[in-house]
Design a protein around this motif. Structure first.
Motif, PDB file in Angstrom:
ATOM      1  N   LYS A  80     -40.959  22.667 -27.699  1.00 49.90           N
ATOM      2  CA  LYS A  80     -39.868  22.647 -26.707  1.00 49.90           C
ATOM      3  C   LYS A  80     -39.100  21.335 -26.746  1.00 49.90           C
ATOM      4  O   LYS A  80     -37.874  21.311 -26.636  1.00 49.90           O
ATOM      5  CB  LYS A  80     -40.431  22.893 -25.304  1.00 49.90           C
ATOM      6  CG  LYS A  80     -39.446  22.709 -24.165  1.00 49.90           C
ATOM      7  CD  LYS A  80     -38.502  23.882 -24.054  1.00 49.90           C
ATOM      8  CE  LYS A  80     -37.757  23.886 -22.741  1.00 49.90           C
ATOM      9  NZ  LYS A  80     -36.490  23.194 -22.758  1.00 49.90           N
ATOM     10  N   LEU A 137     -44.157  27.578 -30.574  1.00 51.70           N
ATOM     11  CA  LEU A 137     -42.796  27.360 -30.081  1.00 51.70           C
ATOM     12  C   LEU A 137     -42.795  26.642 -28.738  1.00 51.70           C
ATOM     13  O   LEU A 137     -41.920  25.815 -28.478  1.00 51.70           O
ATOM     14  CB  LEU A 137     -42.044  28.683 -29.999  1.00 51.70           C
ATOM     15  CG  LEU A 137     -41.840  29.400 -31.337  1.00 51.70           C
ATOM     16  CD1 LEU A 137     -41.059  30.685 -31.133  1.00 51.70           C
ATOM     17  CD2 LEU A 137     -41.177  28.510 -32.359  1.00 51.70           C
ATOM     18  N   ASN A 138     -43.771  26.950 -27.890  1.00 47.22           N
ATOM     19  CA  ASN A 138     -43.874  26.234 -26.610  1.00 47.22           C
ATOM     20  C   ASN A 138     -44.120  24.747 -26.842  1.00 47.22           C
ATOM     21  O   ASN A 138     -43.537  23.905 -26.165  1.00 47.22           O
ATOM     22  CB  ASN A 138     -44.981  26.825 -25.742  1.00 47.22           C
ATOM     23  CG  ASN A 138     -44.566  28.105 -25.069  1.00 47.22           C
ATOM     24  OD1 ASN A 138     -43.379  28.375 -24.886  1.00 47.22           O
ATOM     25  ND2 ASN A 138     -45.535  28.917 -24.709  1.00 47.22           N
ATOM     26  N   ARG A 139     -44.979  24.425 -27.804  1.00 44.20           N
ATOM     27  CA  ARG A 139     -45.250  23.015 -28.106  1.00 44.20           C
ATOM     28  C   ARG A 139     -44.024  22.329 -28.707  1.00 44.20           C
ATOM     29  O   ARG A 139     -43.889  21.113 -28.623  1.00 44.20           O
ATOM     30  CB  ARG A 139     -46.438  22.891 -29.058  1.00 44.20           C
ATOM     31  CG  ARG A 139     -47.772  23.134 -28.388  1.00 44.20           C
ATOM     32  CD  ARG A 139     -48.939  22.769 -29.294  1.00 44.20           C
ATOM     33  NE  ARG A 139     -49.037  23.617 -30.461  1.00 44.20           N
ATOM     34  CZ  ARG A 139     -49.706  24.764 -30.533  1.00 44.20           C
ATOM     35  NH1 ARG A 139     -50.349  25.202 -29.471  1.00 44.20           N
ATOM     36  NH2 ARG A 139     -49.740  25.457 -31.639  1.00 44.20           N
ATOM     37  N   ASN A 148     -44.065  35.069 -19.366  1.00 45.60           N
ATOM     38  CA  ASN A 148     -43.996  33.710 -19.894  1.00 45.60           C
ATOM     39  C   ASN A 148     -45.387  33.181 -20.235  1.00 45.60           C
ATOM     40  O   ASN A 148     -45.525  32.098 -20.763  1.00 45.60           O
ATOM     41  CB  ASN A 148     -43.266  32.771 -18.927  1.00 45.60           C
ATOM     42  CG  ASN A 148     -43.973  32.641 -17.602  1.00 45.60           C
ATOM     43  OD1 ASN A 148     -45.004  33.255 -17.354  1.00 45.60           O
ATOM     44  ND2 ASN A 148     -43.404  31.835 -16.724  1.00 45.60           N
ATOM     45  N   ILE A 193     -36.168  34.429 -29.875  1.00 50.82           N
ATOM     46  CA  ILE A 193     -36.381  33.927 -28.521  1.00 50.82           C
ATOM     47  C   ILE A 193     -35.285  34.578 -27.698  1.00 50.82           C
ATOM     48  O   ILE A 193     -34.102  34.458 -28.018  1.00 50.82           O
ATOM     49  CB  ILE A 193     -36.278  32.390 -28.448  1.00 50.82           C
ATOM     50  CG1 ILE A 193     -37.351  31.747 -29.325  1.00 50.82           C
ATOM     51  CG2 ILE A 193     -36.378  31.924 -26.999  1.00 50.82           C
ATOM     52  CD1 ILE A 193     -37.230  30.239 -29.434  1.00 50.82           C
ATOM     53  N   PHE A 202     -35.411  22.366 -34.947  1.00 49.28           N
ATOM     54  CA  PHE A 202     -36.205  23.412 -34.299  1.00 49.28           C
ATOM     55  C   PHE A 202     -36.069  24.729 -35.068  1.00 49.28           C
ATOM     56  O   PHE A 202     -37.058  25.432 -35.278  1.00 49.28           O
ATOM     57  CB  PHE A 202     -35.778  23.614 -32.840  1.00 49.28           C
ATOM     58  CG  PHE A 202     -36.503  24.750 -32.181  1.00 49.28           C
ATOM     59  CD1 PHE A 202     -37.770  24.573 -31.658  1.00 49.28           C
ATOM     60  CD2 PHE A 202     -35.925  26.020 -32.104  1.00 49.28           C
ATOM     61  CE1 PHE A 202     -38.454  25.627 -31.072  1.00 49.28           C
ATOM     62  CE2 PHE A 202     -36.596  27.083 -31.526  1.00 49.28           C
ATOM     63  CZ  PHE A 202     -37.863  26.883 -31.005  1.00 49.28           C
ATOM     64  N   PHE A 220     -36.799  21.554 -29.566  1.00 45.48           N
ATOM     65  CA  PHE A 220     -35.725  22.484 -29.214  1.00 45.48           C
ATOM     66  C   PHE A 220     -34.638  21.757 -28.432  1.00 45.48           C
ATOM     67  O   PHE A 220     -33.455  21.924 -28.697  1.00 45.48           O
ATOM     68  CB  PHE A 220     -36.306  23.631 -28.380  1.00 45.48           C
ATOM     69  CG  PHE A 220     -35.294  24.637 -27.902  1.00 45.48           C
ATOM     70  CD1 PHE A 220     -34.964  25.732 -28.688  1.00 45.48           C
ATOM     71  CD2 PHE A 220     -34.698  24.505 -26.663  1.00 45.48           C
ATOM     72  CE1 PHE A 220     -34.041  26.674 -28.242  1.00 45.48           C
ATOM     73  CE2 PHE A 220     -33.772  25.438 -26.217  1.00 45.48           C
ATOM     74  CZ  PHE A 220     -33.440  26.525 -27.014  1.00 45.48           C
ATOM     75  N   ASP A 221     -35.053  20.941 -27.470  1.00 47.80           N
ATOM     76  CA  ASP A 221     -34.102  20.210 -26.635  1.00 47.80           C
ATOM     77  C   ASP A 221     -33.423  19.052 -27.366  1.00 47.80           C
ATOM     78  O   ASP A 221     -32.265  18.751 -27.094  1.00 47.80           O
ATOM     79  CB  ASP A 221     -34.811  19.657 -25.392  1.00 47.80           C
ATOM     80  CG  ASP A 221     -35.269  20.755 -24.445  1.00 47.80           C
ATOM     81  OD1 ASP A 221     -34.696  21.872 -24.486  1.00 47.80           O
ATOM     82  OD2 ASP A 221     -36.220  20.518 -23.674  1.00 47.80           O
ATOM     83  N   ARG A 231     -31.705  20.947 -32.312  1.00 44.14           N
ATOM     84  CA  ARG A 231     -31.747  22.401 -32.461  1.00 44.14           C
ATOM     85  C   ARG A 231     -31.868  22.827 -33.918  1.00 44.14           C
ATOM     86  O   ARG A 231     -32.576  23.788 -34.221  1.00 44.14           O
ATOM     87  CB  ARG A 231     -30.490  22.990 -31.813  1.00 44.14           C
ATOM     88  CG  ARG A 231     -30.573  24.444 -31.464  1.00 44.14           C
ATOM     89  CD  ARG A 231     -31.590  24.659 -30.329  1.00 44.14           C
ATOM     90  NE  ARG A 231     -31.456  25.969 -29.802  1.00 44.14           N
ATOM     91  CZ  ARG A 231     -30.725  26.304 -28.750  1.00 44.14           C
ATOM     92  NH1 ARG A 231     -30.083  25.394 -28.064  1.00 44.14           N
ATOM     93  NH2 ARG A 231     -30.645  27.539 -28.360  1.00 44.14           N
TER      94      ARG A 231
END
Length: 86
Positions: free
Chosen positions: A9, A5-7, A69, A37, A19, A12-13, A16
């Motif tokens: 991001k 999920l971090n990768r 985090n 999340i 994502f 996500f931005d 959506r």
């Protein structure tokens, strides 16, 4: 899953809905019935429920305070001691 999920991001931005599809696919592939999340204040940013589970409480204030985090927090309900039906 947190690293995945971090990768994602940027996704996500940017998109959506895409994502959410990605998060859903990771949730199902990893066998999680529920993935969320959550903001530090407890606000749910995204929630994927791959399998309906009744009686799952939201993260407590203690859970949120202990979250990091740098390290993902994974909560599992002990169904053997739970009063909720399996």
């Amino acid at each position: 899953m947190a690293a995945d999920l971090n990768r994602a991001k940027v996704l996500f931005d940017a998109d959506r809905n895409l994502f959410r599809e990605f998060m859903n696919s990771r949730t199902v592939f990893l066998g999680f019935p529920l993935a969320m999340i959550v903001d530090p204040d407890g606000t749910v940013v995204e929630r994927i429920e791959a399998k309906k589970l009744d009686g799952i409480p939201p993260p407590s204030q203690t859970d949120l305070q202990e979250a990091s985090n740098r390290e993902a927090l994974c909560l599992f309900q002990d169904l053997a001691t739970s009063s909720a039906p399996p």
